[in-house]
Motif scaffolding. Structure first.
Motif, short mmCIF file in Angstrom:
data_model
loop_
_atom_site.label_atom_id
_atom_site.label_comp_id
_atom_site.label_asym_id
_atom_site.label_seq_id
_atom_site.Cartn_x
_atom_site.Cartn_y
_atom_site.Cartn_z
N ARG A 181 -90.01 -43.32 34.46
CA ARG A 181 -89.50 -43.37 33.09
C ARG A 181 -90.14 -42.31 32.18
N MET A 182 -91.21 -41.67 32.66
CA MET A 182 -91.92 -40.68 31.86
C MET A 182 -91.32 -39.29 32.06
N SER A 183 -91.57 -38.41 31.10
CA SER A 183 -91.25 -36.99 31.31
C SER A 183 -92.52 -36.31 31.81
N ASP A 184 -92.38 -35.07 32.26
CA ASP A 184 -93.57 -34.35 32.70
C ASP A 184 -94.37 -33.91 31.47
N SER A 185 -95.56 -33.37 31.70
CA SER A 185 -96.41 -32.98 30.57
C SER A 185 -95.76 -31.81 29.83
N PRO A 186 -95.86 -31.80 28.49
CA PRO A 186 -95.24 -30.71 27.72
C PRO A 186 -95.73 -29.33 28.15
N ARG A 187 -96.99 -29.22 28.51
CA ARG A 187 -97.53 -27.92 28.88
C ARG A 187 -96.94 -27.42 30.19
N ALA A 198 -89.54 -29.77 26.95
CA ALA A 198 -90.88 -29.79 26.35
C ALA A 198 -90.81 -30.25 24.90
N GLN A 199 -89.77 -29.78 24.18
CA GLN A 199 -89.58 -30.17 22.79
C GLN A 199 -89.36 -31.68 22.68
N GLN A 200 -88.55 -32.23 23.58
CA GLN A 200 -88.29 -33.67 23.59
C GLN A 200 -89.56 -34.45 23.92
N ALA A 201 -90.32 -33.97 24.90
CA ALA A 201 -91.56 -34.66 25.31
C ALA A 201 -92.56 -34.67 24.17
N LEU A 202 -92.71 -33.54 23.48
CA LEU A 202 -93.63 -33.46 22.34
C LEU A 202 -93.18 -34.38 21.21
N ALA A 210 -87.00 -33.95 17.82
CA ALA A 210 -87.14 -32.67 18.52
C ALA A 210 -86.96 -31.47 17.61
N ASP A 211 -86.26 -31.65 16.46
CA ASP A 211 -86.07 -30.53 15.55
C ASP A 211 -87.12 -30.46 14.45
N ASP A 212 -88.18 -31.28 14.56
CA ASP A 212 -89.26 -31.26 13.58
C ASP A 212 -90.01 -29.92 13.69
N PRO A 213 -90.23 -29.23 12.57
CA PRO A 213 -90.92 -27.92 12.61
C PRO A 213 -92.31 -28.00 13.26
N ALA A 214 -93.02 -29.12 13.06
CA ALA A 214 -94.36 -29.26 13.65
C ALA A 214 -94.27 -29.29 15.18
N VAL A 215 -93.24 -29.90 15.71
CA VAL A 215 -93.04 -29.95 17.16
C VAL A 215 -92.76 -28.54 17.69
N THR A 216 -91.92 -27.81 16.97
CA THR A 216 -91.61 -26.44 17.38
C THR A 216 -92.85 -25.57 17.35
N MET A 217 -93.67 -25.71 16.32
CA MET A 217 -94.91 -24.94 16.21
C MET A 217 -95.85 -25.24 17.37
N GLU A 218 -95.96 -26.52 17.73
CA GLU A 218 -96.83 -26.90 18.85
C GLU A 218 -96.33 -26.30 20.15
N ARG A 219 -95.02 -26.36 20.37
CA ARG A 219 -94.46 -25.78 21.60
C ARG A 219 -94.69 -24.27 21.63
N GLU A 220 -94.52 -23.61 20.50
CA GLU A 220 -94.74 -22.16 20.46
C GLU A 220 -96.20 -21.81 20.70
N ARG A 221 -97.10 -22.66 20.20
CA ARG A 221 -98.53 -22.42 20.43
C ARG A 221 -98.86 -22.52 21.92
N ILE A 222 -98.27 -23.51 22.60
CA ILE A 222 -98.47 -23.65 24.04
C ILE A 222 -97.87 -22.45 24.77
N ALA A 223 -96.69 -22.01 24.31
CA ALA A 223 -96.02 -20.87 24.95
C ALA A 223 -96.85 -19.60 24.85
N LYS A 224 -97.54 -19.41 23.71
CA LYS A 224 -98.41 -18.24 23.57
C LYS A 224 -99.55 -18.27 24.58
N ALA A 225 -100.10 -19.46 24.81
CA ALA A 225 -101.17 -19.58 25.80
C ALA A 225 -100.65 -19.27 27.19
N VAL A 226 -99.42 -19.70 27.49
CA VAL A 226 -98.81 -19.42 28.79
C VAL A 226 -98.64 -17.91 28.96
N MET A 227 -98.16 -17.23 27.93
CA MET A 227 -97.96 -15.78 27.99
C MET A 227 -99.28 -15.05 28.19
#
Length: 462
Positions: A181-187, A198-202, A210-227
């Motif tokens: 029933r769980m999703s995978d980790s957002p990271r 990832a947006q839905q999980a966060l 999922a369209d909350d700006p804070a959620v988008t910012m968190e996902r983008e912060r994780i994406a920068k670390a991935v890059m």
């Protein structure tokens, strides 16, 4: 409790069922062994193989988990581990021979090895920094509850080893259907380019949309670390590069010290320890099972409450200091002929278990889930777990040999010295990760600054 808090605690609780299974499958054999000796012709060699099948399987499972964590994902591997737990428990309950039971225990060990890497990793990558230490520690608490549960099952089904083993199917099913029933980790989802998921999980974990700006910012912060991690291929070689090596030293070093302090020798050989100190076998069995189990659970809860308040380093220093003092007390009691020496031995064991449960038990799991960069987190935690299981075997195997060569006083003096080394190791190498996001830890590590300096005030830095 807010919706986000419920979601986070539910996630941690479901993943931690893997810890209950870990503790149960390690502890249940103690109550089943005397019944197995009646039903099967057991030689010392076959008994040794059957008992050692779990740590051997766990070693293999840690290797598998480290290699597959990134390509397959945290959630999928936990579901696979749950299926292995169920299969192993069912096969053990139906075993018609020692080799079949040994094979079942090997499967259970494989599940333990996979779950031991994936559960802390999944929790750490999903929960907020302020509660990460406590929630990852839920896994260690679950292990102690699993051990106590095994003792209870041994007592309830004292005439049927098949029912004892079969009880392991129930938490296995709970883990399987819970993780389904769980999703995978957002990271991990961001790492795989599955941004919408990832947006839905966060959103679920923060109690927003999922369209909350804070959620988008968190996902983008994780994406920068991935890059920023693109130069890391996710292979074992990456762990030995100049930037990542400090994280490997911390994770492997803490697990090495956790095992070399003698915890499994104390738990497995508690009756022998008390017998050498002057207790009769009935009293030692009671202390080694229920007494140690209760102290283990209670102090693990205390550690969980303190880990995000005091921080990792302070708790490690308290744990190593308490363990060194208690081991020295056991060594003194073993050397003494005073009538009160058995009481001192019992106090030493209780203090040692308390120190371990408070600190040395949960913190290596927490630290290994925090210090590695995302692209090598799975393989790094796998390697740390390999050191854990390998040294577990070495300590348990060598304890009777060392006991014969240098006696109880000598053995526990060695364990105490290991804990003193742990104090030095903590001061010199371990960072303070309390309240620091995984991405901040990663940036500090990849900057080339000493990992130990993370979270320390300027005046305390090397």
């Amino acid at each position: 409790m807010h919706g986000s808090e419920r979601a986070i605690f539910l996630l941690a609780s479901i993943a931690a069922i893997a810890g209950v299974l870990f503790g149960f499958d390690e502890g249940v054999i103690a109550g089943a062994l005397h019944l197995l000796r009646v039903d099967f012709p057991i030689t010392p060699v076959s008994e040794g193989f059957m008992t050692a099948a779990v740590p051997l399987g766990a070693l293999m499972g840690a290797i598998v988990a480290g290699r597959l964590a990134d390509p397959i994902g945290r959630r999928s591997l936990l579901i696979a581990a749950a299926a292995l737990f169920c299969a192993g428990a069912l096969l053990a309950a139906l075993a018609g021979s020692m080799w079949m039971l040994t094979f079942a225990r090997l499967i259970l060990g494989l599940a333990i090895g996979v779950a031991g890497v994936m559960a802390p990793l999944y929790i750490a990558e999903s929960v907020p920094p302020a509660r990460r230490g406590m929630l990852v520690s839920v896994y260690q608490l679950a292990i102690t509850i699993g051990i106590l549960s095994a003792y209870g099952v041994n007592l309830a089904f004292s005439e049927s080893w098949r029912l004892m083993f079969a009880c392991g199917i129930l938490p296995g099913l709970a883990l399987f259907f819970g993780m389904a029933r769980m999703s995978d980790s957002p990271r991990w989802l961001v790492q795989k380019g599955r941004d919408a998921e990832a947006q839905q999980a966060l959103a679920r974990l923060t109690g927003t949309t999922a369209d909350d700006p804070a959620v988008t910012m968190e996902r983008e912060r994780i994406a920068k670390a991935v890059m920023a991690d693109q130069h890391l291929t996710g292979g074992v070689r990456d762990l030995f590069t100049v930037r990542v090596r400090p994280a490997l030293i911390v994770a492997v070093g803490l697990f090495a010290l956790q095992q070399l302090c003698g915890i499994n020798a104390v738990i497995y050989y508690a009756p022998t320890i008390f017998a050498h100190a002057g207790f009769d076998s009935t009293g030692t069995q009671l202390m080694a099972t229920i007494g140690i189990g209760v102290v283990n659970v209670a102090m693990t809860i205390v550690g969980m409450l303190l880990i995000d308040r005091l921080g990792r380093r302070r708790l490690l220093l308290a744990g190593f200091g308490g363990a060194a003092a208690s081991l020295a007390l056991i060594a003194y009691a073993a050397a003494s002929t005073h009538p009160s020496s058995p009481v001192w031995a019992m106090a030493g064991v209780a203090l040692f278990i308390a120190s371990f449960a408070l600190s040395l038990g949960p913190l290596p799991h927490v630290m290994m889930s925090e210090v590695f960069p995302l692209n090598v987190r799975g393989v790094g935690m796998g390697l740390a777990s390999i050191s854990n299981w390998g040294l577990n075997f070495v300590v348990v195997f060598s304890f009777p040999v060392l006991l014969d060569l240098i006696g109880l006083t000598g053995v526990f003096s060695l364990f105490a010295l290991v804990c003193v080394a742990g104090l030095v190791f903590t001061v010199r190498t371990v960072p303070e990760t309390r309240g620091v996001s995984l991405e901040q830890i990663e940036r500090h590590l990849m900057s080339g600054l000493p990992l130990r300096d993370l979270g320390l005030p300027l005046g305390a830095r090397a």
